[in-house]
Design a protein around this motif. Structure first.
Motif, PDB file in Angstrom:
ATOM      1  N   ARG A  98       1.081  -1.378  -0.080  1.00 40.86           N
ATOM      2  CA  ARG A  98       0.058   0.322   0.122  1.00 40.86           C
ATOM      3  C   ARG A  98       0.834   1.562   0.001  1.00 40.86           C
ATOM      4  NH1 ARG A  98      -4.996  -0.762   3.237  1.00 40.86           N
ATOM      5  NH2 ARG A  98      -6.088  -3.377   3.301  1.00 40.86           N
ATOM      6  N   ASN A 138       3.996   1.896   2.091  1.00 43.09           N
ATOM      7  CA  ASN A 138       4.273   2.807   3.452  1.00 43.09           C
ATOM      8  C   ASN A 138       5.605   1.851   3.576  1.00 43.09           C
ATOM      9  OD1 ASN A 138       1.760   4.154   4.694  1.00 43.09           O
ATOM     10  ND2 ASN A 138       1.226   1.570   4.095  1.00 43.09           N
ATOM     11  N   ASP A 183      -5.601  -1.551   6.982  1.00 40.71           N
ATOM     12  CA  ASP A 183      -7.008  -1.127   6.963  1.00 40.71           C
ATOM     13  C   ASP A 183      -7.260   0.312   8.331  1.00 40.71           C
ATOM     14  OD1 ASP A 183      -7.925  -2.111   4.722  1.00 40.71           O
ATOM     15  OD2 ASP A 183      -9.859  -2.511   5.136  1.00 40.71           O
ATOM     16  N   VAL A 215      -4.593   2.539   8.588  1.00 40.64           N
ATOM     17  CA  VAL A 215      -4.759   4.070   7.675  1.00 40.64           C
ATOM     18  C   VAL A 215      -5.509   5.061   8.539  1.00 40.64           C
ATOM     19  CG1 VAL A 215      -5.955   4.677   6.046  1.00 40.64           C
ATOM     20  CG2 VAL A 215      -4.699   2.737   5.332  1.00 40.64           C
TER      21      VAL A 215
END
Length: 391
Positions: A23, A25, A387, A390
């Motif tokens: 994602r 990071n 999730d 985030v």
């Protein structure tokens, strides 16, 4: 690019690291041991669970059913050993039939492919099995979970992977985020994810949290069938579990290499990472003894605990439990195999946390209860945790 530190190099921690890296990071993984998958991941039955036993709608049910598909697909894509062989859950007496029917209903509720079969049909799969009926669970498999971890490490080629690096201190960052002290440096990150397994509650306390549950370690003891007796078991044979007890009972599992594992017996481990009776930590024992939930659990399951200890000390008793499933198994057919330790989260009232437990704090996500089927569900847990990071 956000920087996230993941504590724990088992299958859940590495899966989380891979998901966060995918994602976008920057990821650092801290593992206190000198190799990956050192504890629960590297010392389990290597079964890909179907999601049969878990309460419909629970994290375990949803993530196990989805994880069954995703972990098998991952293994096949990355050349990791896996075989979807199915398993039998067998009722050895008429008294166990209602519980078997309940399992069939739960399988339907969870979307697990399974069907009831007769004793004659069961013997077509397992000629030596003894039962009055069985549930054939089609999506159960066997896999090389340490091999999955090695594949995840290869995919994390852009991450900062640090073995032999325990987290020694955690505090809020001066300008936001979080700071993690190791023996070599202080890491500054935007977020922390705790996937420390047997040490997860301690890491949470190190970070300033008061977790709802405390980890109490249970050692799962295994035997193997001698090579000349492996023909007695073709696949996976499980008993109908007693709904009043916290564990599934001893079962038989044919591994990828053809060996047949028998177990696990479940006894209190005398150390957080205690794989043998002689592995003792006075500090760990005192911590367990001071926790009120331990005594309440002991009062509730005292007789069962005594039976498990007696079976641990007697190969004959162990074999007798297996002979309920396969009468041809005798004590002389068994040789000791490596044990595992289950990180069981326990509440102060003595109840076992029966679902995955994930708690959050500012800039922190803590995976506080992830026993079996966490390895099966690792890629799904990783998506959920990412999730939360985030959010």
């Amino acid at each position: 690019m956000p920087h996230v530190v993941v504590i724990g190099g088992g299958i859940v921690g590495l899966s989380v690291a891979r998901e966060l890296s995918a994602r976008g990071n920057q990821v650092t993984v801290l593992e206190k041991e000198d190799h990956w998958a050192a504890h629960q991941t590297g010392n389990n039955s290597n079964v890909v669970h179907a999601g049969l036993y878990y309460k419909p709608g629970s994290f375990k049910a949803r993530m196990s059913v989805a994880g069954n598909k995703s972990i098998v697909a991952f293994a096949r894509e990355h050349g990791v050993g896996v075989e979807v062989c199915g398993k039998l859950v067998v009722a050895t007496s008429e008294d166990e039939l209602p519980a078997l029917y309940t399992l069939e209903s739960r399988a339907k509720a969870n979307g697990v492919p399974a069907n009831l079969i007769s004793s004659a049909e069961a013997r077509e799969y397992e000629p030596e099995v003894s039962c009055v009926a069985a549930l054939r669970v089609h999506s159960t498999g066997i896999i090389d979970f340490p091999g999955v971890c090695q594949a995840l490490v290869r995919l994390l080629d852009k991450a900062d992977l640090r073995l032999s690096t325990p987290a020694l201190g955690i505090r809020p960052g001066r300008n936001g985020g979080v700071e993690i002290a190791t023996g070599h440096a202080v890491l500054r990150a935007d977020a922390l994810v705790n996937c420390a397994g047997l040490q997860s509650d301690r890491v949470a306390r190190l970070a300033g949290l008061t977790p709802r549950a405390t980890i109490v370690p249970f050692r799962g003891e295994y035997y193997e069938l001698k090579p000349e007796r492996r023909h007695l078991v073709k696949g996976l044979i499980y008993p109908v579990p007693d709904a009043a007890l916290p564990f599934l009972g001893v079962h038989l599992t044919r591994m990828l290499d053809g060996s047949v594992h028998a177990g696990p017996n479940a006894v209190l481990a005398l150390r957080r990472e205690g794989y043998r009776w002689r592995d003792v930590s006075v500090g760990d024992l005192l911590e367990t003894a001071r926790f009120a939930g331990s005594w309440r659990l002991a009062r509730k399951y005292g007789r069962t605990g005594v039976d498990e200890v007696l079976r641990s000390l007697s190969r004959k008793r162990f074999a007798a439990s297996l002979a309920r499933l396969v009468p041809a198994v005798h004590a002389e057919d068994l040789v000791p195999a490596n044990a595992g330790v289950r990180a069981q989260a326990l509440l102060p009232d003595g109840s076992l946390v029966d679902d995955f437990l994930i708690e959050t704090a500012p800039h922190q996500v803590h995976v506080l209860n992830a026993p079996s089927p966490a390895a099966t569900s690792a890629l799904e847990i990783a998506r959920y945790v990412a999730d939360q990071v985030v959010a």
